[in-house]
Design an enzyme around this catalytic site. Structure first.
Site, PDB file in Angstrom:
ATOM      1  CE  LYS A 164      -3.234   2.637   2.807  1.00 51.29           C
ATOM      2  NZ  LYS A 164      -3.926   2.773   4.103  1.00 51.29           N
ATOM      3  CD  GLU A 193       9.950  -5.914   6.456  1.00 51.32           C
ATOM      4  OE1 GLU A 193       9.547  -4.880   5.872  1.00 51.32           O
ATOM      5  OE2 GLU A 193       9.882  -6.063   7.679  1.00 51.32           O
ATOM      6  N   GLY A 230      -4.172  -1.414   5.864  1.00 52.50           N
ATOM      7  CA  GLY A 230      -3.433  -2.591   5.395  1.00 52.50           C
ATOM      8  C   GLY A 230      -4.052  -3.890   5.863  1.00 52.50           C
ATOM      9  NE  ARG A 231      -5.134  -2.806  12.070  1.00 52.70           N
ATOM     10  CZ  ARG A 231      -4.400  -1.695  12.029  1.00 52.70           C
ATOM     11  NH1 ARG A 231      -3.272  -1.678  11.308  1.00 52.70           N
ATOM     12  NH2 ARG A 231      -4.767  -0.594  12.685  1.00 52.70           N
ATOM     13  CD  GLU A 291      -0.332  -3.515  12.015  1.00 58.13           C
ATOM     14  OE1 GLU A 291      -0.974  -3.447  10.943  1.00 58.13           O
ATOM     15  OE2 GLU A 291       0.873  -3.819  12.061  1.00 58.13           O
ATOM     16  CG  HIS A 344      -1.929 -34.499  19.139  1.00 57.16           C
ATOM     17  ND1 HIS A 344      -2.135 -35.732  19.719  1.00 57.16           N
ATOM     18  CD2 HIS A 344      -3.000 -34.294  18.315  1.00 57.16           C
ATOM     19  CE1 HIS A 344      -3.243 -36.268  19.245  1.00 57.16           C
ATOM     20  NE2 HIS A 344      -3.785 -35.419  18.383  1.00 57.16           N
ATOM     21  CE  LYS A 379       7.158  -0.265   8.961  1.00 55.65           C
ATOM     22  NZ  LYS A 379       6.032   0.306   8.177  1.00 55.65           N
TER      23      LYS A 379
HETATM   24  O1  F6P Z   1       3.063  -3.436  10.112  1.00 51.65           O
HETATM   25  C1  F6P Z   1       2.937  -2.166   9.610  1.00 51.65           C
HETATM   26  C2  F6P Z   1       2.284  -2.202   8.255  1.00 51.65           C
HETATM   27  O2  F6P Z   1       2.123  -0.899   7.806  1.00 51.65           O
HETATM   28  C3  F6P Z   1       0.948  -2.948   8.240  1.00 51.65           C
HETATM   29  O3  F6P Z   1      -0.105  -2.195   8.775  1.00 51.65           O
HETATM   30  C4  F6P Z   1       0.837  -3.244   6.782  1.00 51.65           C
HETATM   31  O4  F6P Z   1      -0.148  -4.227   6.495  1.00 51.65           O
HETATM   32  C5  F6P Z   1       2.258  -3.724   6.468  1.00 51.65           C
HETATM   33  O5  F6P Z   1       3.095  -2.920   7.306  1.00 51.65           O
HETATM   34  C6  F6P Z   1       2.666  -3.646   5.019  1.00 51.65           C
HETATM   35  O6  F6P Z   1       2.512  -2.303   4.593  1.00 51.65           O
HETATM   36  P1  F6P Z   1       2.525  -2.008   2.995  1.00 51.65           P
HETATM   37  O7  F6P Z   1       1.338  -2.714   2.392  1.00 51.65           O
HETATM   38  O8  F6P Z   1       2.441  -0.525   2.898  1.00 51.65           O
HETATM   39  O9  F6P Z   1       3.827  -2.558   2.447  1.00 51.65           O
END
Ligand code: F6P
Length: 552
Positions: free
Chosen positions: A209, A215, A270-271, A356, A387, A514
């Site tokens: 987003k 990452e 995002g979530r 979150e 288990h 971050k």
């Molecule tokens: O964990 C922080 C966060 O901003 C989440 O809310 C989000 O889903 C994730 O990192 C990935 O963010 P993006 O879709 O902007 O890469």
């Protein structure tokens, strides 16, 4: 660091409704679940609610009709009806970022937000058309070959929901078109997937987003390099990428072709974003028709949440029962146990959605919350957990409320589905009833032990019982009922946030990690020798940088 926050509205724990619940809880202190069922043989039929293909049994909670009345009063005291309307009408419910939360608008064709309706319908049809074209083998790579593998590069909300739903319907995938996910910056995550793919037939979905997550951008760079090693130039590499983001210009600058950018609205968290273009891997894996059914199931739950009386309202009931568990019974975690292998990823998804959203310590006006808020969510697929951690659930000193999730109609082989259901319902019963000393002693005596040994061993076999659980039965396992289930949990999270007066839609804390990781990265790489770290971090870095020969 002291809390310097503006004063604001009266906190919910000062309300008469909250105080009444505290008093009411005292009246239940000697009550047990077993006694509640003995007093009312129709308890199981009464303490349940059904909607949108979900059967929600909440009878195995330590509560009475009076409890429900008082929880209802609490909901009204927190102005939940107004808050629900604010969510659906596109008000800025995310007050710290001055944004609405638009996930419900994405799946509601008659959404209130006219502007969003047209753009989201347009985005959805563009995305679905691309997904179906890909499934027909009509989207080709630089060498002219159809794609055989799609790799989603994303993390958090850009990974967890799509990953879970793609895994839930493997039989809907097109033969010869495999969907993979890579999230971690640990290059092994991506490399283990690349090992199954060929560059000329692999499409990467850069899912972010913000288009700024380390990452994801790191993995995208590795993916570009992997393609380049095949001899592809920039133009050819661009044929092997698409992006889902709210940052269109950033995506173009990165090298994504405009027609391969699937945009999303800033107001979609995002979530909460699997319903948006972030859901592209779902549409590719399941097909656009099934993706629309997923949204339709969620929309049915939305309508239920928006219109049903609180006592029949599944998300309101679940949200209020969570408040009852956390704030009045002091259970600060919840286990979600899907007795559905296809939903093995559900606990991971619900961890982000819940923790979150609800892992907050101040109210919307910035006042520190003097009461507990977001629970720790964990879990795993049943029957595997039996288990592993069920010993603690049944006989440990920590009481953990459980959400059991299962299907009424078989989603797998009929006989095995019967085993699954028998175990799921039995675990809920075992948590409730336990095993008292007399029962344990009878067991140890019957095993042939002498009286002294039997009495001693019986002490270890007592199971306290009186442990609460919810059971959610999907009438059948389809994209529609899964959409309803996920919307159910989204709205339960929102209900809890409204009661606690917190913002469910921001996540300021994740920024700290971050920024700190950037500083530590510079210290690790020695790009800046003036970085002053705490002695632990510095000693660790020194050790890491020590040459192996003189390591202790
Ligand atoms: O964990 C922080 C966060 O901003 C989440 O809310 C989000 O889903 C994730 O990192 C990935 O963010 P993006 O879709 O902007 O890469």
């Amino acid at each position: 660091m002291t809390d310097v926050t503006p004063t604001g509205a009266a906190l919910i724990d000062q309300s008469p409704a909250w105080q009444a619940l505290l008093k009411h809880r005292q009246t239940l202190s000697s009550t047990t679940l077993e006694a509640l069922f003995a007093q009312n043989p129709r308890r199981g039929q009464q303490f349940k609610a059904v909607a949108a293909g979900l059967y929600f049994d909440y009878s195995k909670n330590l509560l009475t009709h009076e409890t429900l009345n008082l929880l209802n009063d609490l909901a009204n005291s927190a102005q939940l009806p107004t808050a629900i309307e604010a969510l659906f009408s596109g008000a800025n419910v995310n007050n710290t970022e001055q944004r609405p939360a638009l996930h419900t608008a994405l799946r509601d064709p008659e959404t209130n937000s006219a502007q969003l309706a047209s753009s989201s319908r347009q985005r959805l049809s563009t995305m679905n058309a691309f997904a179906d074209k890909l499934r027909r083998g009509e989207v080709r790579g630089a060498s002219g070959k159809a794609f055989s593998d799609v790799i989603n590069l994303g993390i958090g909300g850009s990974d967890l929901g799509p990953r879970m739903i793609v895994a839930a319907f493997p039989e809907r995938q097109v033969e010869g078109l495999n969907i993979h996910f890579a999230a971690n910056v640990d290059s092994d995550a991506l490399k283990s997937v690349l090992g199954q793919c060929r560059p000329e037939t692999t499409l990467f979905l850069l899912s972010s987003k913000s288009f700024s997550t380390l990452e994801t951008l790191s993995n995208a760079k590795l993916a570009q390099q992997w393609l380049r090693e095949t001899g592809f130039d920039d133009a050819q590499i661009a044929c092997h990428f698409a992006a889902m983001t709210s940052q269109i210009e950033k995506a173009k600058d990165w090298g994504i072709k405009p027609e391969r950018i699937f945009s999303m609205d800033e107001g979609v968290g995002g979530r909460f974003s699997l319903w948006s273009s972030i859901g592209l891997p779902i549409a590719i894996a399941l097909g656009s028709k099934a993706f629309s059914q997923l949204l339709d199931g969620a929309s049915t739950m939305d309508k239920h949440f928006r219109s049903a009386a609180f006592k029949e309202n599944l998300p309101v009931l679940h949200g209020l029962l969570s408040i009852w568990s956390i704030n009045f019974n002091h259970h600060q975690s919840r286990a979600v146990l899907p007795y559905i292998h296809r939903l093995a990823e559900l606990p991971n998804y619900l961890q982000q959605l819940t923790m979150e959203s609800l892992g907050k310590r101040v109210t919307k006006t910035g006042q520190p919350c003097p009461y507990a808020t977001g629970p720790v969510i964990w879990g795993g697929e049943g029957t595997n957990g039996q288990h592993s951690y069920h010993q603690l659930l049944l006989q440990g000193t920590s009481v953990v409320p459980v959400d059991f999730v299962a299907t009424a109609k078989a989603h797998c082989e009929p006989l095995q589905h019967q085993y699954l259901l028998a175990n799921c319902l039995a675990q809920s019963r075992a948590l409730m009833l336990g095993k008292n000393y007399e029962q344990a002693l009878a067991e140890t005596r019957a095993s042939g032990l002498n009286e002294e040994s039997a009495a001693k061993l019986a002490l270890h076999k007592v199971i306290p019982g009186n442990r609460v659980s919810n059971t959610l039965l999907l009438e059948e396992f389809t994209p529609r009922t899964l959409g309803a289930l996920l919307a159910f949990y989204e709205h339960s999270v929102y209900v809890q946030s409204v009661i606690w007066q917190i913002n469910a839609f921001d996540q300021w804390a994740v920024e700290l990690g971050k920024t700190m990781s950037t500083t530590v990265f510079d210290a690790l790489c020695e790009t800046d020798s003036n970085i002053a770290l705490d002695s632990s971090s510095q000693a660790l870095i020194d050790h890491i940088r020590t040459k192996p020969s003189n390591m202790g």
